[in-house]
Write an enzyme that holds these catalytic residues in place. Structure first.
Site, PDB file in Angstrom:
ATOM      1  N   LYS A  30      50.296  65.423  35.166  1.00 34.20           N
ATOM      2  CA  LYS A  30      51.607  65.183  35.655  1.00 34.20           C
ATOM      3  C   LYS A  30      52.664  65.159  34.542  1.00 34.20           C
ATOM      4  O   LYS A  30      53.785  65.988  34.593  1.00 34.20           O
ATOM      5  CB  LYS A  30      51.645  63.672  36.243  1.00 34.20           C
ATOM      6  CG  LYS A  30      51.000  63.391  37.405  1.00 34.20           C
ATOM      7  CD  LYS A  30      50.819  62.136  38.138  1.00 34.20           C
ATOM      8  CE  LYS A  30      50.411  61.185  37.229  1.00 34.20           C
ATOM      9  NZ  LYS A  30      48.564  61.210  36.982  1.00 34.20           N
TER      10      LYS A  30
ATOM     11  N   ASP B  61      43.908  73.238  29.676  1.00 31.90           N
ATOM     12  CA  ASP B  61      43.276  71.981  30.455  1.00 31.90           C
ATOM     13  C   ASP B  61      42.132  72.387  31.437  1.00 31.90           C
ATOM     14  O   ASP B  61      42.366  73.323  32.401  1.00 31.90           O
ATOM     15  CB  ASP B  61      44.358  71.563  31.441  1.00 31.90           C
ATOM     16  CG  ASP B  61      44.126  70.033  32.391  1.00 31.90           C
ATOM     17  OD1 ASP B  61      43.000  69.940  32.567  1.00 31.90           O
ATOM     18  OD2 ASP B  61      44.874  69.268  32.476  1.00 31.90           O
TER      19      ASP B  61
ATOM     20  N   VAL C 215      52.841  62.161  22.929  1.00 31.58           N
ATOM     21  CA  VAL C 215      53.012  60.926  23.722  1.00 31.58           C
ATOM     22  C   VAL C 215      52.057  60.455  24.513  1.00 31.58           C
ATOM     23  O   VAL C 215      52.136  59.940  25.626  1.00 31.58           O
ATOM     24  CB  VAL C 215      54.339  61.197  24.514  1.00 31.58           C
ATOM     25  CG1 VAL C 215      55.597  61.373  23.490  1.00 31.58           C
ATOM     26  CG2 VAL C 215      54.253  62.372  25.384  1.00 31.58           C
ATOM     27  N   ALA C 216      50.810  61.015  24.094  1.00 31.11           N
ATOM     28  CA  ALA C 216      49.622  60.542  25.223  1.00 31.11           C
ATOM     29  C   ALA C 216      48.986  59.348  24.656  1.00 31.11           C
ATOM     30  O   ALA C 216      49.286  58.196  24.945  1.00 31.11           O
ATOM     31  CB  ALA C 216      48.668  61.743  25.123  1.00 31.11           C
ATOM     32  N   ARG C 217      47.979  59.414  23.695  1.00 34.52           N
ATOM     33  CA  ARG C 217      47.280  58.231  23.116  1.00 34.52           C
ATOM     34  C   ARG C 217      47.180  58.573  21.704  1.00 34.52           C
ATOM     35  O   ARG C 217      46.620  59.974  21.343  1.00 34.52           O
ATOM     36  CB  ARG C 217      46.139  58.090  23.620  1.00 34.52           C
ATOM     37  CG  ARG C 217      46.133  57.220  25.073  1.00 34.52           C
ATOM     38  CD  ARG C 217      46.834  55.781  24.873  1.00 34.52           C
ATOM     39  NE  ARG C 217      46.832  55.182  26.062  1.00 34.52           N
ATOM     40  CZ  ARG C 217      48.297  55.113  27.071  1.00 34.52           C
ATOM     41  NH1 ARG C 217      49.183  55.826  26.332  1.00 34.52           N
ATOM     42  NH2 ARG C 217      48.324  54.299  28.060  1.00 34.52           N
TER      43      ARG C 217
ATOM     44  N   GLU D 240      47.875  49.924  17.789  1.00 32.37           N
ATOM     45  CA  GLU D 240      49.249  49.649  18.144  1.00 32.37           C
ATOM     46  C   GLU D 240      49.439  48.027  17.831  1.00 32.37           C
ATOM     47  O   GLU D 240      48.700  47.401  18.460  1.00 32.37           O
ATOM     48  CB  GLU D 240      49.612  50.018  19.388  1.00 32.37           C
ATOM     49  CG  GLU D 240      49.528  51.582  19.560  1.00 32.37           C
ATOM     50  CD  GLU D 240      50.121  52.333  20.503  1.00 32.37           C
ATOM     51  OE1 GLU D 240      50.291  51.400  21.688  1.00 32.37           O
ATOM     52  OE2 GLU D 240      50.183  53.437  20.878  1.00 32.37           O
TER      53      GLU D 240
ATOM     54  N   HIS E 218      55.714  53.455  21.001  1.00 31.10           N
ATOM     55  CA  HIS E 218      55.128  53.554  22.359  1.00 31.10           C
ATOM     56  C   HIS E 218      56.246  53.254  23.424  1.00 31.10           C
ATOM     57  O   HIS E 218      56.263  52.557  24.167  1.00 31.10           O
ATOM     58  CB  HIS E 218      53.943  52.645  22.580  1.00 31.10           C
ATOM     59  CG  HIS E 218      53.112  53.117  23.565  1.00 31.10           C
ATOM     60  ND1 HIS E 218      51.629  52.877  23.751  1.00 31.10           N
ATOM     61  CD2 HIS E 218      53.204  53.929  24.841  1.00 31.10           C
ATOM     62  CE1 HIS E 218      51.037  53.273  24.832  1.00 31.10           C
ATOM     63  NE2 HIS E 218      52.171  53.737  25.340  1.00 31.10           N
TER      64      HIS E 218
ATOM     65  N   GLY F 173      57.341  55.938  25.306  1.00 33.41           N
ATOM     66  CA  GLY F 173      57.380  56.857  26.477  1.00 33.41           C
ATOM     67  C   GLY F 173      57.679  56.432  28.036  1.00 33.41           C
ATOM     68  O   GLY F 173      58.441  57.142  28.659  1.00 33.41           O
TER      69      GLY F 173
HETATM   70  N1  LIG Z   1      53.740  57.362  25.688  1.00 37.31           N
HETATM   71  C1  LIG Z   1      53.695  56.784  26.892  1.00 37.31           C
HETATM   72  O1  LIG Z   1      54.386  55.810  27.049  1.00 37.31           O
HETATM   73  C2  LIG Z   1      52.935  57.513  28.107  1.00 37.31           C
HETATM   74  C3  LIG Z   1      53.599  57.518  29.382  1.00 37.31           C
HETATM   75  C4  LIG Z   1      52.900  58.107  30.464  1.00 37.31           C
HETATM   76  C5  LIG Z   1      51.780  58.463  30.099  1.00 37.31           C
HETATM   77  N2  LIG Z   1      51.123  58.587  28.969  1.00 37.31           N
HETATM   78  C6  LIG Z   1      49.764  58.836  28.609  1.00 37.31           C
HETATM   79  O2  LIG Z   1      49.894  60.230  28.695  1.00 37.31           O
HETATM   80  C7  LIG Z   1      48.859  61.017  29.318  1.00 37.31           C
HETATM   81  C8  LIG Z   1      48.808  62.048  30.499  1.00 37.31           C
HETATM   82  O3  LIG Z   1      49.696  61.089  31.623  1.00 37.31           O
HETATM   83  P1  LIG Z   1      49.550  61.831  32.914  1.00 37.31           P
HETATM   84  O4  LIG Z   1      50.219  61.071  33.914  1.00 37.31           O
HETATM   85  O5  LIG Z   1      50.055  63.192  32.826  1.00 37.31           O
HETATM   86  O6  LIG Z   1      47.931  61.783  33.293  1.00 37.31           O
HETATM   87  P2  LIG Z   1      47.076  63.186  34.285  1.00 37.31           P
HETATM   88  O7  LIG Z   1      46.038  62.382  34.626  1.00 37.31           O
HETATM   89  O8  LIG Z   1      48.104  63.292  35.417  1.00 37.31           O
HETATM   90  O9  LIG Z   1      47.062  64.194  33.291  1.00 37.31           O
HETATM   91  C9  LIG Z   1      45.979  64.240  32.524  1.00 37.31           C
HETATM   92  C10 LIG Z   1      45.540  65.843  32.248  1.00 37.31           C
HETATM   93  O10 LIG Z   1      44.652  65.809  31.044  1.00 37.31           O
HETATM   94  C11 LIG Z   1      43.736  66.784  31.624  1.00 37.31           C
HETATM   95  N3  LIG Z   1      42.585  66.510  30.405  1.00 37.31           N
HETATM   96  C12 LIG Z   1      41.582  65.771  30.704  1.00 37.31           C
HETATM   97  N4  LIG Z   1      40.790  66.185  29.750  1.00 37.31           N
HETATM   98  C13 LIG Z   1      41.249  67.023  28.773  1.00 37.31           C
HETATM   99  C14 LIG Z   1      40.750  67.767  27.758  1.00 37.31           C
HETATM  100  N5  LIG Z   1      39.549  67.523  27.276  1.00 37.31           N
HETATM  101  N6  LIG Z   1      41.769  68.656  27.047  1.00 37.31           N
HETATM  102  C15 LIG Z   1      42.798  69.041  28.054  1.00 37.31           C
HETATM  103  N7  LIG Z   1      43.181  68.567  29.168  1.00 37.31           N
HETATM  104  C16 LIG Z   1      42.399  67.413  29.528  1.00 37.31           C
HETATM  105  C17 LIG Z   1      43.277  66.541  32.726  1.00 37.31           C
HETATM  106  O11 LIG Z   1      42.974  67.405  33.810  1.00 37.31           O
HETATM  107  C18 LIG Z   1      44.748  66.219  33.354  1.00 37.31           C
HETATM  108  O12 LIG Z   1      45.223  67.282  34.162  1.00 37.31           O
HETATM  109  C19 LIG Z   1      47.739  59.830  29.381  1.00 37.31           C
HETATM  110  O13 LIG Z   1      47.111  59.631  28.382  1.00 37.31           O
HETATM  111  C20 LIG Z   1      48.777  58.825  29.545  1.00 37.31           C
HETATM  112  O14 LIG Z   1      48.122  57.275  29.084  1.00 37.31           O
HETATM  113  C21 LIG Z   1      51.909  57.962  27.792  1.00 37.31           C
HETATM  114  O1  LIG Z   2      50.185  55.088  29.917  1.00 37.17           O
HETATM  115  C1  LIG Z   2      51.083  54.904  30.197  1.00 37.17           C
HETATM  116  O2  LIG Z   2      51.527  54.377  31.272  1.00 37.17           O
HETATM  117  C2  LIG Z   2      51.788  54.543  28.856  1.00 37.17           C
HETATM  118  O3  LIG Z   2      51.468  54.780  27.713  1.00 37.17           O
HETATM  119  C3  LIG Z   2      53.067  53.654  29.137  1.00 37.17           C
HETATM  120  O4  LIG Z   2      52.307  52.306  28.684  1.00 37.17           O
HETATM  121  P1  LIG Z   2      53.361  50.967  28.598  1.00 37.17           P
HETATM  122  O5  LIG Z   2      53.054  50.416  30.094  1.00 37.17           O
HETATM  123  O6  LIG Z   2      52.525  49.938  27.594  1.00 37.17           O
HETATM  124  O7  LIG Z   2      54.672  51.471  28.213  1.00 37.17           O
END
Ligand SMILES: NC(=O)c1ccc[n+]([C@@H]2O[C@H](COP(=O)([O-])OP(=O)(O)OC[C@H]3O[C@@H](n4cnc5c(N)ncnc54)[C@H](O)[C@@H]3O)[C@@H](O)[C@H]2O)c1
Ligand SMILES: O=C(O)[C@H](O)COP(=O)(O)O
Length: 534
Positions: free
Chosen positions: A204, A224, A283-285, A314, A333, A335
């Site tokens: 997403k 991916d 911005v993932a983990r 964190e 954090h 995002g």
């Molecule tokens: N910084 C923030 O505040 C924040 C906010 C939202 C999401 N996130 C993080 O962003 C990441 C993605 O969120 P999302 O909503 O897009 O999730 P999502 O599940 O929609 O997308 C994750 C994608 O990663 C792919 N994936 C899994 N293993 C993989 C690998 N080894 N190599 C490459 N791709 C791989 C999956 O197939 C999937 O398409 C998550 O870790 C989420 O926690 C962080």
């Molecule tokens: O995975 C998530 O949805 C983001 O990392 C957001 O985390 P937060 O709710 O602590 O802001």
């Protein structure tokens, strides 16, 4: 004579007459689906007695948007206690039916153990569920739901903000100017247009980042292993291998979840394969990068810059070399932290938690089978039947503990693809296990509980002629290789068979062992893989 099968100690009368005509409901009311999630017998009956009107308690352990809190308050007592220590959380949790967290609270095994079976649902107000011990949740029959969509755009926008800020040294130049300096030559940046961006994780957030980066004139590729190529093509993005992505990119943006497979996926070895001068956004983990290796790659000039919103620990230690690095831009954090996203996430998670507490199937369940609501509605009376057949069958076994092999046969006019039996299997498992153990079984932990007890449950379907209007004609539960305390209940080959069907919405026991055979012969079978040896 009607018998109640609601507790382990119930007296089951097993004359032939009883077995053939027993009504399986001890009350006229069908239960709600709450029993699917209920993790304790006591709670089950609280919910099943159509709300004895004690409101559930929801602990909100991290700041949640007002709209979500209000939604929760309409249904539950809400305890907003932020910044609890792990010990305080474990103490409080035994008084709570649901817990809502963001990424800052570790929902560890100890939390589930401390809940004493009361915790029915954990709501993660966001996407990443790496702070929740999912295995422990499942073992304790606790549903975990998340809010996977409401912060997608916020995270993607933050990724783009970091990408641009990094490329133009915005944070460093801002700090310099505020320190009284005017360093125009020092902060010459790089352009984004025409550069290759590798989006790692095309879900997403990743796909929204890709869309925006294309708008900035970047050439976007993605890696991916699970993303369909046509979805990438629709955005104008080519899916490539991991090695190709990291070797060709000028910028790398990380968007995969933190899992055992992705932990430290960027490390000394992978940094060495990157283009010299690559720039990295995360911005993932934090855990998907080996942070010490990133510092080494920065110092070696392999990585020119990094922009990080997330960290392995964190908050990161104050003296973290990575955070303090001159060419690293950091945010705490943030995002998901926009007003809009937090409002959306709060509503999304509150609705999911309230739904789960009401016993509805959550569409964002992380550790339970996703069964569409309309399927559940249709299967509702069969859910009751399934559990009661399991309970009855196991109570016919001497001691109960020798139950290892259970065959469930569904007779239906529906095509196999049109009959989802996961909920029924879970409820039969519940019926089989609960009367002979202290374990509480629900949709979440049914398969786990069966496996743990060495219970092998196989499912078969008999396709019947007739209208596929009703999902099922009958369910038969057969326990092999056991002895019974009731001579009439067991076949010569040592099997106990009970069978039931739903009539006028009420589950009925239709056949004990003796009658099953005759009934089987009457069935119009298209396809029957049943063992007819008995
Ligand atoms: N910084 C923030 O505040 C924040 C906010 C939202 C999401 N996130 C993080 O962003 C990441 C993605 O969120 P999302 O909503 O897009 O999730 P999502 O599940 O929609 O997308 C994750 C994608 O990663 C792919 N994936 C899994 N293993 C993989 C690998 N080894 N190599 C490459 N791709 C791989 C999956 O197939 C999937 O398409 C998550 O870790 C989420 O926690 C962080
Ligand atoms: O995975 C998530 O949805 C983001 O990392 C957001 O985390 P937060 O709710 O602590 O802001």
């Amino acid at each position: 004579m009607a018998a109640t099968t609601s507790t382990a100690s119930s007296n089951i009368l097993t004359t032939k007459k009883n077995l053939s005509s027993l009504s399986l409901t001890s009350t006229n009311k069908l239960p709600t689906f709450s029993s699917l999630y209920s993790s304790s017998r006591r709670q089950r009956f609280i919910v099943l007695s159509a709300s004895l009107n004690s409101k559930p308690t929801v602990l909100v352990a991290e700041k949640l948007g007002e709209a979500g809190i209000n939604l929760l308050k309409d249904f539950a007592n809400v305890d907003c206690s932020y910044n609890l220590s792990p010990d305080e959380l474990c103490t409080k949790i035994s008084l709570c039916d649901a817990l809502i967290v963001r990424s800052g609270t570790k929902v560890s095994r100890e939390v589930f153990e401390s809940s004493g079976g009361r915790l029915k649902v954990v709501g993660r107000a966001g996407v990443g569920i790496d702070n929740v011990d999912l295995a422990a949740a499942t073992e304790h029959g606790c549903l975990v739901v998340n809010a996977p969509t409401a912060n997608t755009i916020a995270a993607a926008e933050h990724g783009i903000a970091l990408l641009a800020a990094m490329a133009r040294n915005v944070a460093q130049a801002d700090a310099s100017l505020k320190a009284g300096k005017w360093q125009r030559n020092k902060y010459v940046g790089v352009s984004l247009v025409g550069k290759t961006l590798a989006v790692m994780g095309f879900g997403k957030v990743g796909s929204e980042v890709a869309r925006r980066a294309k708008g900035l004139g970047m050439h976007v590729i993605a890696h991916d292993p699970y993303a369909p190529a046509d979805r990438a093509r629709a955005v104008g993005v080519e899916l490539v291998s991991f090695d190709e992505a990291i070797a060709t990119a000028d910028f790398i943006s990380l968007h995969m979840p933190l899992t055992p497979a992705t932990a430290k996926i960027l490390n000394d070895e992978t940094f060495a394969k990157m283009k010299k001068g690559v720039r990295i956004v995360n911005v993932a983990r934090g855990g998907v990068i080996d942070e010490d290796a990133l510092v080494r790659a920065l110092d070696a000039g392999i990585v020119a810059q990094a922009a990080l919103d997330v960290f392995t620990v964190e908050p990161p230690p104050q003296d973290s070399k990575l955070v303090q690095h001159e060419r690293v831009t950091v945010t705490p954090h943030l995002g998901a932290s926009t007003i809009e996203a937090q409002e959306g996430v709060a509503i999304e998670i509150a609705e999911a938690v309230v739904g789960a507490l009401k016993g509805e199937l959550a569409s964002t369940a992380v550790n339970a089978p996703m069964v569409p609501a309309e399927v559940l509605t249709e299967l509702k009376p069969y859910v009751v039947l399934a559990e009661k057949l399991g309970r009855l069958a196991v109570q016919l076994v001497s001691g109960g503990s020798g139950v290892k092999d259970v065959k469930v046969t569904y007779a239906s006019s529906r095509a196999p693809d049109d009959l989802d039996t996961r909920v029924l299997r879970a409820m039969i498992t519940k019926g089989l296990i609960e009367p002979i153990s202290s374990v509480f079984v629900n949709l979440v932990n049914a398969d786990f509980s069966a496996k743990q007890r060495g219970l092998r449950l196989s499912e078969e379907r008999i396709h019947l002629d007739g209208s596929p209007e009703s999902p099922l004609d009958s369910i038969q539960v057969q326990i092999a290789n056991v002895e019974s305390k009731f001579a009439s209940a067991i076949s010569e080959t040592g099997e106990i068979k009970v069978e039931g069907r739903v009539k006028d919405g009420i589950p009925h026991l239709t056949k004990g062992r003796k009658r099953i055979r005759r009934a089987e012969c009457q069935c119009q079978l298209h396809e029957c893989r049943k063992d007819r040896s008995t």
